[in-house]
Design a protein around this motif. Structure first.
Motif, mmCIF file in Angstrom:
data_model
loop_
_atom_site.group_PDB
_atom_site.id
_atom_site.type_symbol
_atom_site.label_atom_id
_atom_site.label_comp_id
_atom_site.label_asym_id
_atom_site.label_seq_id
_atom_site.Cartn_x
_atom_site.Cartn_y
_atom_site.Cartn_z
ATOM 1 N N ALA A 137 32.901 38.072 40.105
ATOM 2 C CA ALA A 137 32.835 36.776 40.792
ATOM 3 C C ALA A 137 34.108 35.967 40.556
ATOM 4 N N ALA A 138 34.613 36.008 39.327
ATOM 5 C CA ALA A 138 35.824 35.242 39.011
ATOM 6 C C ALA A 138 37.037 35.781 39.756
ATOM 7 N N VAL A 139 37.199 37.108 39.779
ATOM 8 C CA VAL A 139 38.344 37.708 40.463
ATOM 9 C C VAL A 139 38.251 37.488 41.970
ATOM 10 N N ALA A 140 37.042 37.610 42.508
ATOM 11 C CA ALA A 140 36.859 37.436 43.956
ATOM 12 C C ALA A 140 37.245 36.033 44.416
ATOM 13 N N ALA A 141 37.074 35.048 43.533
ATOM 14 C CA ALA A 141 37.377 33.664 43.900
ATOM 15 C C ALA A 141 38.732 33.190 43.380
ATOM 16 N N ALA A 142 39.478 34.079 42.714
ATOM 17 C CA ALA A 142 40.699 33.669 42.018
ATOM 18 C C ALA A 142 41.842 33.333 42.977
ATOM 19 N N ARG A 143 42.619 32.348 42.579
ATOM 20 C CA ARG A 143 43.873 32.049 43.280
ATOM 21 C C ARG A 143 44.902 33.111 42.948
ATOM 22 N N ARG A 144 44.842 33.602 41.701
ATOM 23 C CA ARG A 144 45.820 34.570 41.215
ATOM 24 C C ARG A 144 45.217 35.314 40.034
ATOM 25 N N VAL A 145 45.584 36.585 39.888
ATOM 26 C CA VAL A 145 45.086 37.409 38.786
ATOM 27 C C VAL A 145 46.268 38.000 38.033
ATOM 28 N N ASP A 146 46.287 37.810 36.719
ATOM 29 C CA ASP A 146 47.278 38.456 35.848
ATOM 30 C C ASP A 146 46.579 39.527 35.032
ATOM 31 N N VAL A 147 47.230 40.674 34.866
ATOM 32 C CA VAL A 147 46.662 41.772 34.076
ATOM 33 C C VAL A 147 47.656 42.153 32.994
ATOM 34 N N TYR A 148 47.208 42.172 31.729
ATOM 35 C CA TYR A 148 48.080 42.449 30.600
ATOM 36 C C TYR A 148 47.689 43.769 29.933
ATOM 37 N N GLY A 149 48.690 44.577 29.633
ATOM 38 C CA GLY A 149 48.466 45.841 28.928
ATOM 39 C C GLY A 149 49.801 46.421 28.506
ATOM 40 N N ILE A 150 49.784 47.225 27.462
ATOM 41 C CA ILE A 150 50.997 47.863 26.960
ATOM 42 C C ILE A 150 50.797 49.371 26.962
ATOM 43 N N LEU A 187 49.123 29.828 34.421
ATOM 44 C CA LEU A 187 47.750 29.953 34.894
ATOM 45 C C LEU A 187 46.971 28.669 34.650
ATOM 46 N N ARG A 188 45.975 28.451 35.515
ATOM 47 C CA ARG A 188 45.134 27.269 35.431
ATOM 48 C C ARG A 188 43.687 27.646 35.752
ATOM 49 N N LEU A 209 46.734 36.664 26.670
ATOM 50 C CA LEU A 209 45.360 36.286 27.000
ATOM 51 C C LEU A 209 45.000 34.970 26.309
ATOM 52 N N ARG A 210 45.464 34.794 25.070
ATOM 53 C CA ARG A 210 45.222 33.525 24.363
ATOM 54 C C ARG A 210 45.846 32.360 25.130
ATOM 55 N N VAL A 211 47.071 32.550 25.574
ATOM 56 C CA VAL A 211 47.757 31.487 26.313
ATOM 57 C C VAL A 211 47.006 31.166 27.610
ATOM 58 N N ALA A 212 46.580 32.198 28.327
ATOM 59 C CA ALA A 212 45.831 31.999 29.572
ATOM 60 C C ALA A 212 44.516 31.271 29.300
ATOM 61 N N PHE A 213 43.841 31.655 28.234
ATOM 62 C CA PHE A 213 42.570 31.035 27.839
ATOM 63 C C PHE A 213 42.774 29.550 27.554
ATOM 64 N N GLU A 214 43.826 29.245 26.818
ATOM 65 C CA GLU A 214 44.097 27.853 26.440
ATOM 66 C C GLU A 214 44.539 26.999 27.627
ATOM 67 N N HIS A 215 45.037 27.644 28.684
ATOM 68 C CA HIS A 215 45.446 26.905 29.875
ATOM 69 C C HIS A 215 44.328 26.818 30.917
ATOM 70 N N GLY A 216 43.142 27.286 30.570
ATOM 71 C CA GLY A 216 41.988 27.089 31.439
ATOM 72 C C GLY A 216 41.642 28.215 32.375
ATOM 73 N N ALA A 217 42.383 29.328 32.342
ATOM 74 C CA ALA A 217 42.060 30.463 33.210
ATOM 75 C C ALA A 217 40.787 31.152 32.719
ATOM 76 N N THR A 218 40.078 31.817 33.629
ATOM 77 C CA THR A 218 38.956 32.668 33.234
ATOM 78 C C THR A 218 39.532 33.958 32.671
ATOM 79 N N THR A 219 39.076 34.360 31.495
ATOM 80 C CA THR A 219 39.669 35.510 30.816
ATOM 81 C C THR A 219 38.680 36.656 30.674
#
Length: 300
Positions: A137-150, A187-188, A209-219
Motif C-alpha cells: 500500500a505504501a509503495v503503490a501510493a508513494a511519490r518516490r521509492v528509494d531502495v538500499y542494498g550493498i 525523502l519526506r 534507512l535511519r535517515v529516511a525514517f527520521e525524515h518521515g518516509a515510510t520504511t
C-alpha cells in the motif's frame, strides 16, 4: 516500535527455527536443531526432558520457545506435534548433504535445486503477509521509492527498481552508500525507503534507512534478522530465510534467493493495486523496447 508476535503456523516452525538459528546462542541453537530434526520426539518430552536431551537448561528451552514466537513451551509442543503430523503425511522434503568440493556437477545441480526450493518454501512460510500488505500500500501510493542494498542485496534492489519503473513508480537504488544517505535526506512523508540486508546490521544499509525514517518516509526492511539493528528504523519488516551455508555456498547466495521472492511479491502486489496505470505503463515500456529484440535483417 513494539509489534505483537504471532506464533508461526506448525508448517512454518522449522522454517523460522532455521532462519533465526544464526542469531541464537549455542545452547538455544541446540534446542532449535533438536526441534527441527525430531519434532515428534521433542513434542513427547517435557521441558525438563528436552533440556536433558539437548544438554541445556529448562530456562533455555523456554527462551527458545519464546524466540520462535510461542508464549511458552506448552504452545511449542502443540506446534511440534502438528508439524510431526504434517511430515508423516509426506509434506516434508528430504534433507541433502552440503555441496562438497569434489561433487560431480549433476550432484551440485540437484543439491542447489533442493536448497533453493527449501529456502523459498521457508521464506514463504514465514513471510508476514500483514506487513507485506502494508508495504504494498505504501509503495503503490508513494511519490518516490528509494531502495538500499550493498553487494548482492544491491542487485536485488536494482531488480525491484527496474520492475517498479516499468509500471510507472519512480524508484532509485543507489549503489554508492554516500549517495544513498544524501538521497534519503530528501525523502519526506509520502515517500518510501526499502532496505535490503540479510544480516540486518550492514551499516551502509542501516544508515540511509535511519535517515529516511527520521525524515518521515515510510520504511521497509527486507532482512534475515528482524531483530537486527535495521528493525528499529523499519515501519514494516519482511523476513527472509537462508539455505544451509557451506564453504562453496556463502550466505550471499542463499539470501539472494529469498530476497528476490520477497521483492517479487512486493512488486506483484503493487502492480495489482495500481493495475489501471500499471498495465498501460507496462505496455508502453514493451513497445519502446520491442524493436531491440527483433531479429536483425539479413544484410545480403
Amino acid at each position: 516500535m513494539h509489534r505483537p508476535v504471532t506464533p508461526p503456523a506448525p508448517g512454518a516452525l522449522a522454517a523460522k527455527a532455521r532462519t533465526l538459528a544464526p542469531t541464537m546462542t549455542r545452547s538455544m541453537r541446540r534446542v532449535a536443531d533438536a526441534l527441527v530434526a525430531d519434532p515428534a520426539g521433542s513434542a513427547a518430552l517435557t521441558v525438563t526432558g528436552l533440556a536433558q536431551r539437548t544438554g541445556t537448561s529448562e530456562a533455555t528451552v523456554v527462551r527458545t520457545a519464546r524466540v520462535l514466537g510461542y508464549p511458552g513451551y506448552r504452545q511449542l509442543r502443540l506446534a511440534l506435534a502438528a508439524l510431526a503430523a504434517e511430515r508423516a503425511a509426506g509434506r516434508a522434503p528430504a534433507v541433502t548433504a552440503d555441496i562438497a568440493v569434489d561433487d560431480p556437477l549433476p550432484s551440485v545441480v540437484a543439491k542447489l535445486a533442493h536448497d533453493e526450493a527449501q529456502c523459498l518454501a521457508d521464506t514463504a512460510a514465514g513471510l508476514d503477509t500483514t506487513a507485506l500488505e502494508a508495504a504494498v500500500a505504501a509503495v503503490a501510493a508513494a511519490r518516490r521509492v528509494d531502495v538500499y542494498g550493498i553487494g548482492a542485496s544491491n542487485l536485488v534492489g536494482q531488480d525491484l527498481v527496474q520492475k517498479l519503473l516499468r509500471i510507472g513508480v519512480i524508484a532509485h537504488a543507489p549503489a554508492d552508500p554516500h549517495l544513498a544517505v544524501t538521497n534519503a535526506v530528501q525523502l519526506r512523508s509520502g515517500d518510501v525507503a526499502i532496505a535490503i540486508t540479510h544480516s540486518g546490521r550492514t551499516t551502509d544499509v542501516v544508515e540511509p534507512l535511519r535517515v529516511a525514517f527520521e525524515h518521515g518516509a515510510t520504511t521497509v526492511a527486507v532482512t534475515g534478522d528482524p531483530a537486527g539493528g535495521i528493525g528499529q528504523y523499519a515501519d514494516h519488516v519482511l523476513a527472509t530465510s537462508t539455505a544451509r551455508e557451506s564453504e562453496l555456498r556463502p550466505a550471499a547466495m542463499s539470501s539472494r534467493t529469498s530476497q528476490l521472492l520477497v521483492v517479487d511479491c512486493l512488486f506483484i502486489g503493487v502492480a495489482q493495486r495500481t493495475y489501471e496505470r500499471a498495465a498501460p505503463a507496462l505496455s508502453a515500456s514493451y513497445e519502446a523496447l520491442v524493436h531491440r529484440h527483433a531479429a536483425r535483417p539479413d544484410p545480403r
